[in-house]
Design a protein around this motif. Structure first.
Motif, PDB file in Angstrom:
ATOM      1  N   MET B 200       0.841  -1.204   0.000  1.00  0.00           N
ATOM      2  CA  MET B 200       0.000   0.000   0.000  1.00  0.00           C
ATOM      3  C   MET B 200       0.870   1.246   0.000  1.00  0.00           C
ATOM      4  SD  MET B 200      -3.363  -0.110   2.381  1.00  0.00           S
ATOM      5  CE  MET B 200      -2.530  -0.509   3.877  1.00  0.00           C
ATOM      6  N   ALA B 201       1.968   1.155   0.775  1.00  0.00           N
ATOM      7  CA  ALA B 201       2.864   2.313   0.906  1.00  0.00           C
ATOM      8  C   ALA B 201       3.476   2.673  -0.450  1.00  0.00           C
ATOM      9  CB  ALA B 201       3.956   2.007   1.920  1.00  0.00           C
ATOM     10  N   LEU B 202       3.836   1.662  -1.217  1.00  0.00           N
ATOM     11  CA  LEU B 202       4.393   1.943  -2.548  1.00  0.00           C
ATOM     12  C   LEU B 202       3.350   2.632  -3.422  1.00  0.00           C
ATOM     13  CD1 LEU B 202       6.360  -1.392  -3.149  1.00  0.00           C
ATOM     14  CD2 LEU B 202       7.366   0.895  -3.049  1.00  0.00           C
ATOM     15  N   MET B 203       2.114   2.130  -3.336  1.00  0.00           N
ATOM     16  CA  MET B 203       1.048   2.751  -4.153  1.00  0.00           C
ATOM     17  C   MET B 203       0.781   4.190  -3.704  1.00  0.00           C
ATOM     18  SD  MET B 203      -1.717  -0.254  -4.873  1.00  0.00           S
ATOM     19  CE  MET B 203      -1.848  -0.870  -3.235  1.00  0.00           C
ATOM     20  N   THR B 204       0.753   4.404  -2.377  1.00  0.00           N
ATOM     21  CA  THR B 204       0.513   5.762  -1.874  1.00  0.00           C
ATOM     22  C   THR B 204       1.631   6.693  -2.342  1.00  0.00           C
ATOM     23  OG1 THR B 204      -0.525   4.808   0.075  1.00  0.00           O
ATOM     24  CG2 THR B 204       0.047   7.125   0.211  1.00  0.00           C
ATOM     25  N   THR B 205       2.864   6.187  -2.309  1.00  0.00           N
ATOM     26  CA  THR B 205       3.993   7.009  -2.746  1.00  0.00           C
ATOM     27  C   THR B 205       3.850   7.369  -4.226  1.00  0.00           C
ATOM     28  OG1 THR B 205       5.374   5.882  -1.126  1.00  0.00           O
ATOM     29  CG2 THR B 205       6.525   7.103  -2.838  1.00  0.00           C
ATOM     30  N   ALA B 206       3.423   6.392  -5.016  1.00  0.00           N
ATOM     31  CA  ALA B 206       3.236   6.654  -6.454  1.00  0.00           C
ATOM     32  C   ALA B 206       2.177   7.740  -6.661  1.00  0.00           C
ATOM     33  CB  ALA B 206       2.821   5.367  -7.159  1.00  0.00           C
ATOM     34  N   ARG B 225       7.848  15.115 -16.192  1.00  0.00           N
ATOM     35  CA  ARG B 225       6.511  14.596 -15.880  1.00  0.00           C
ATOM     36  C   ARG B 225       6.248  13.266 -16.579  1.00  0.00           C
ATOM     37  NH1 ARG B 225       2.070  19.238 -15.450  1.00  0.00           N
ATOM     38  NH2 ARG B 225       3.176  20.639 -14.068  1.00  0.00           N
ATOM     39  N   GLN B 226       6.757  13.178 -17.817  1.00  0.00           N
ATOM     40  CA  GLN B 226       6.580  11.895 -18.532  1.00  0.00           C
ATOM     41  C   GLN B 226       7.325  10.790 -17.793  1.00  0.00           C
ATOM     42  OE1 GLN B 226       7.956  12.906 -22.438  1.00  0.00           O
ATOM     43  NE2 GLN B 226       5.905  13.483 -23.155  1.00  0.00           N
ATOM     44  N   TRP B 227       8.534  11.117 -17.395  1.00  0.00           N
ATOM     45  CA  TRP B 227       9.317  10.132 -16.645  1.00  0.00           C
ATOM     46  C   TRP B 227       8.594   9.772 -15.345  1.00  0.00           C
ATOM     47  CZ3 TRP B 227      11.138  10.492 -11.672  1.00  0.00           C
ATOM     48  CH2 TRP B 227      11.937   9.435 -11.240  1.00  0.00           C
ATOM     49  N   LEU B 228       8.086  10.830 -14.675  1.00  0.00           N
ATOM     50  CA  LEU B 228       7.418  10.629 -13.381  1.00  0.00           C
ATOM     51  C   LEU B 228       6.218   9.688 -13.530  1.00  0.00           C
ATOM     52  CD1 LEU B 228       7.363  11.530 -10.388  1.00  0.00           C
ATOM     53  CD2 LEU B 228       5.782  13.334 -11.062  1.00  0.00           C
ATOM     54  N   ALA B 229       5.445   9.880 -14.584  1.00  0.00           N
ATOM     55  CA  ALA B 229       4.261   9.038 -14.783  1.00  0.00           C
ATOM     56  C   ALA B 229       4.676   7.570 -14.933  1.00  0.00           C
ATOM     57  CB  ALA B 229       3.498   9.517 -16.019  1.00  0.00           C
ATOM     58  N   ARG B 230       5.764   7.343 -15.668  1.00  0.00           N
ATOM     59  CA  ARG B 230       6.229   5.950 -15.850  1.00  0.00           C
ATOM     60  C   ARG B 230       6.793   5.391 -14.547  1.00  0.00           C
ATOM     61  NH1 ARG B 230       8.297   8.201 -20.558  1.00  0.00           N
ATOM     62  NH2 ARG B 230      10.437   8.161 -19.748  1.00  0.00           N
ATOM     63  N   ILE B 235       6.308   1.878  -9.651  1.00  0.00           N
ATOM     64  CA  ILE B 235       6.188   1.742  -8.176  1.00  0.00           C
ATOM     65  C   ILE B 235       4.802   1.209  -7.825  1.00  0.00           C
ATOM     66  CG2 ILE B 235       6.324   2.930  -5.954  1.00  0.00           C
ATOM     67  CD1 ILE B 235       7.606   5.263  -7.270  1.00  0.00           C
ATOM     68  N   GLY B 236       3.785   1.808  -8.447  1.00  0.00           N
ATOM     69  CA  GLY B 236       2.409   1.431  -8.133  1.00  0.00           C
ATOM     70  C   GLY B 236       2.141  -0.029  -8.463  1.00  0.00           C
ATOM     71  N   MET B 237       2.673  -0.472  -9.607  1.00  0.00           N
ATOM     72  CA  MET B 237       2.437  -1.871  -9.999  1.00  0.00           C
ATOM     73  C   MET B 237       3.135  -2.822  -9.031  1.00  0.00           C
ATOM     74  SD  MET B 237       2.392  -1.759 -14.148  1.00  0.00           S
ATOM     75  CE  MET B 237       2.722  -3.455 -14.345  1.00  0.00           C
TER      76      MET B 237
END
Lengths: 463, 371
Positions: B200-206, B225-230, B235-237
């Motif tokens: 959950m923490a990884l997803m929250t961080t993402a 921003r493009q890099w950030l989205a990827r 992280i989220g996955m």
């Protein structure tokens, strides 16, 4: 008696509360007084356009944040952590009574924290008026949290009308509330000045700006010291009678009271001859000594405040040994071991022969082999005595206190515990339990020291 | 341990629903910053040594960390307060049996927090690396945050397992007094619950990084921003996979049959399913952002999805906890004697607090706009 007891060798677990609490208050009061310092001094610096002073205040801010937001805030949570571990019943009573007081304090803590970070991180980016308002929001929120928590801690010393009509309000506005708010407010202001002296003497060279800072911090310091004195006198006047007697009867408390008086005089004198008359004397050494004297006086005060509550943790409600005062008659009738959930389970697990129909039979404790009786006595000691006493050595160790008392005298003393020493809680067990406790106490008493006056038996046996 | 006699317990000062509502609400609010220090600090120290955008991200996360930790600790007070109101008979025994581990949390947190400041104060610009000791301090903090999470789970998982108290206590006592050296590390559920929190923490961080990138980072370029989205997608996955795997093990591997049939029946079934499936929604949003590009509205959708993950987890956890404690005390049978006056004081202060904090944040936004 729902809770297990936490055994901390030598120190006893409640002493951990004292250690963490003292460390916390030395910083927490600065968090409050420092807020007032920033609010008042920023207003002054902005009003006079003194950029040098503003620059100093900006340098002081990270010192303040690092000390109060990290150490102060986390040790505050640490007190809570520790009281739950070392004094669960009293904590339960306090939380049930004051949950919304604490919840309200938390709201002010959030305001305080938000204001502190905005004040610090947006320095130079907020317009001066807003910056000052944020400083005042911090100061007021911090002081209100002091008031709220003082209502709760003062309740422990003297619940006042709460004992007859229990409610949040009667408990909160207890006889000790105003005296302690006055003295704590004074303490916050005084400590803040002492921290400012130290910080400014460390980071600023001798000169006009340092003198200005020191001069401006000295009047609040005197005000703080005066408030402490005033609050202290009122504290003394509104003490429950037992606490006042404890103060007079216990030698250590008498000595500490004299010590706190002496330290206060020293702080007053140093304030006068140092920052007030000779601001240029304020070297790091002088400022450090002044702060140390202040911290010592404060710590001593906190220790006395805690110690005079004996035999209670919460006056008239929870005794020092985690027993509700109203439960004592039941415990004496039903047995201390039987009435405690964990003690009962322990005895049933280790000495099933003492159990009949699911209950501990007191007579059967006396029928146990001697080593088992001593062990059961130790179980009682842990749960009835270890809150305030280590066993053989350590904090207020029982062994050395009781050495050389013959068994009948020990049993009699246990059965009349609160009559023997009024600051002890009443014995909360059966006569049989008193006997097994005495069996254990005899095992931890040291030998009679050589050269000391002989025991009465030997004395009388002499021709 | 034998069941407790409900009549021997003092009355609750507020209705149980009120206490549980604030306990769960407080826990959700605490989870957000706690998740950020748990995963965010670790990721920050890992990627700080990389050049370019990763370092930029680490610097931003590092600069925010002191405030995140402060609010995380602060918001943890609420659930801790209400847990002691409603469940003292479970909370105190569990923490006393594990006292030294429980108390260690405070000491470690102080060290970790100072480590965070040491790391943060070392951040200057992208081309100047921080001093090695500061970087090490950051690592120490990141590791300590993980240790703290394990110690916290140790106490909390034991609280909900009264059947374990006796054996732990008898193995760690002197004359019946707990030595405080007991632990619940042998409980398999702990080793599933902790990775769930980390996932959950990884997803929250993402999700937080998306918010930061779209709302607060004024200097971020389009490429960043493009890099950030990827980056956030990765992280989220990873977080979702960890959460799902640990959660599956937790539900199917550690729940007793009684808990299982309780949570898989009636109105609780959809909640259980949603708790398990909600991370998928976050991953879907993160995928969408990675392909469509970062925008404020997408970031807000991601936040809502992650709030769903945190809320369903917190509510399910509360239900399981209530059920697990039933053998000790039936929560619903606790008597209530509401203290309306102080409750009103709290609610009024709460409302006033929201207004005051809101005003201060408005001033911050105004200052940001001016800059």
């Amino acid at each position: 008696m729902h809770y297990p007891w936490w055994y901390v060798p030598v120190l006893t677990s409640p002493m951990l509360i004292a250690i963490i609490a003292v460390l916390h208050v030395l910083v927490a009061h600065y968090a409050v007084g420092g807020g007032l310092f920033f609010a008042v001094e920023m207003s002054y610096a902005y009003k006079t356009g003194n950029q040098e002073y503003l620059a100093y205040l900006r340098r002081h801010a990270p010192f303040f944040i690092l000390l109060t937001v990290v150490f102060g805030a986390i040790t505050g949570v640490g007190i809570w952590w520790t009281i739950g571990l070392a004094s669960p019943l009293a904590t339960e009573v306090l939380i049930r009574t004051f949950v919304f007081g604490w919840a309200t304090e938390w709201v002010f803590f959030v305001i305080e924290l938000t204001a502190a970070f905005i004040f610090y991180y947006y320095w130079g980016r907020l317009v001066p008026r807003v910056h000052q308002i944020v400083a005042w929001i911090y100061a007021i929120a911090a002081w209100i949290s002091l008031v709220l928590i003082t209502g709760i801690t003062a309740f422990m010393l003297h619940p006042g009308r709460w004992l007859d009509s229990p409610s949040f309000w009667t408990g909160f506005f207890n006889p000790q509330f105003i005296p302690q708010v006055i003295s704590r407010t004074g303490g916050a202001i005084l400590l803040s000045s002492l921290y400012v002296y130290l910080h400014s003497s460390l980071v600023l060279r001798e000169g006009e700006i340092r003198s200005l800072i020191i001069r401006r911090s000295t009047r609040p310091a005197f005000l703080g010291a005066a408030l402490i004195t005033l609050g202290g006198i009122a504290w003394l006047m509104f003490l429950p009678q037992s606490a006042r007697l404890a103060l007079e009867a216990a030698a250590v408390l008498t000595v500490l009271t004299v010590l706190i008086f002496a330290l206060t005089v020293v702080v007053f004198a140093l304030l006068y001859i140092g920052p007030y008359r000779n601001p240029n004397w304020m070297t790091p050494g002088f400022a450090g000594s002044l702060l140390l004297f202040g911290l010592a006086a404060f710590s001593t005060g906190e220790f006395i405040r805690e110690a005079v509550r004996k035999p209670y943790v919460v006056y008239g409600v929870v005794l020092g040994n985690q027993v509700l005062e109203k439960e004592v008659p039941d415990l004496r009738r039903d047995g201390f071991l039987q009435s405690g959930r964990w003690t009962r389970t322990y005895v049933a697990e280790h000495y099933p022969e003492t159990i009949q129909d699911g209950r501990i039979v007191p007579d059967r404790l006396l029928a146990l082999p001697e080593s088992d009786r001593k062990h059961v006595g130790q179980v009682i000691f842990m749960h009835h005595c270890n809150d305030c006493h280590a066993a053989e050595s350590g904090y207020s160790a029982v062994g050395p206190i009781l050495f050389s008392r013959p068994r009948p005298m020990l049993v009699d003393m246990i059965r009349h515990l609160h009559e023997t020493h009024y600051f002890m809680p009443p014995w909360s067990g059966t006569s049989e339990e008193a006997e097994v406790l005495a069996d254990y106490l005899l095992t931890i008493a040291p030998e009679r020291p050589k050269g000391i006056y002989p025991s009465l038996e030997r004395l009388e046996a002499q021709p | 341990m034998e069941p407790l006699d409900v009549s021997s317990l003092p009355a609750l000062p507020a209705p149980l629903w009120f206490i549980q509502f604030f306990k769960v609400l407080g826990f959700i609010l605490h989870l957000i910053p706690m998740n950020l220090w748990l995963a965010g600090m670790l990721l920050a120290v890992i990627v700080y040594r990389w050049q370019g955008y990763p370092r930029r991200w680490a610097m931003r996360m590092g600069r925010q960390m002191p405030v995140i930790v402060a609010f995380g600790v602060n918001l943890g007070i609420v659930p801790l307060l209400f847990i002691q109101v409603a469940y003292p008979w479970a909370f105190y025994p569990a923490t006393i049996l594990t006292a030294w581990f429980w108390l260690a949390i405070i000491a470690l947190l102080i060290v970790a927090y100072y480590g965070v400041y040491a790391f943060t104060f070392g951040i200057t610009d992208e081309s100047t690396p921080m001093a090695t000791w500061r970087f090490l301090a950051g690592w120490i903090s990141a590791v300590l945050f993980i240790v703290i999470a394990v110690l916290f789970s140790n106490g909390m998982s034991l609280m909900a397992a009264p059947d374990r108290w006796k054996s732990i206590w008898l193995a760690n006592q002197v004359a019946g007094a707990a030595t405080g050296t007991g632990h619940n590390f042998a409980d398999a559920s702990l080793w599933h619950r902790w990775p769930m929190v980390f996932g959950m923490a990884l997803m929250t961080t993402a999700v937080w990084s998306l918010i930061d990138g779209s709302f607060f980072d004024k200097k971020g370029t389009r490429e960043y921003r493009q890099w950030l989205a990827r980056f956030c997608l990765i992280i989220g996955m990873v977080g979702a996979v960890v959460y799902a795997s640990a959660g599956t093990g937790y539900v199917f591997g550690t729940w007793p049959k009684t808990v299982f049939s309780y949570m898989w029946s009636g109105w609780r079934l959809p909640l259980t399913l949603l708790t398990g499936a909600s991370p998928g929604l976050v991953v879907a949003v993160l995928l969408w952002v990675a392909y469509q590009g970062l925008s404020r509205s997408y970031a807000v959708v991601a936040v809502l999805a992650q709030l769903l993950v945190l809320s369903t987890n917190a509510v399910s956890r509360q239900l399981v906890q209530n059920f697990e404690l039933t053998p000790l005390v039936s929560i619903g049978q606790l008597t209530t004697r509401p203290d309306w006056g102080p409750m009103a004081l709290f609610l009024i202060s709460f409302g006033a607090g929201v207004v005051i904090v809101g005003w201060m944040l408005q001033q911050v936004l105004r200052a940001e706009r001016t800059v």
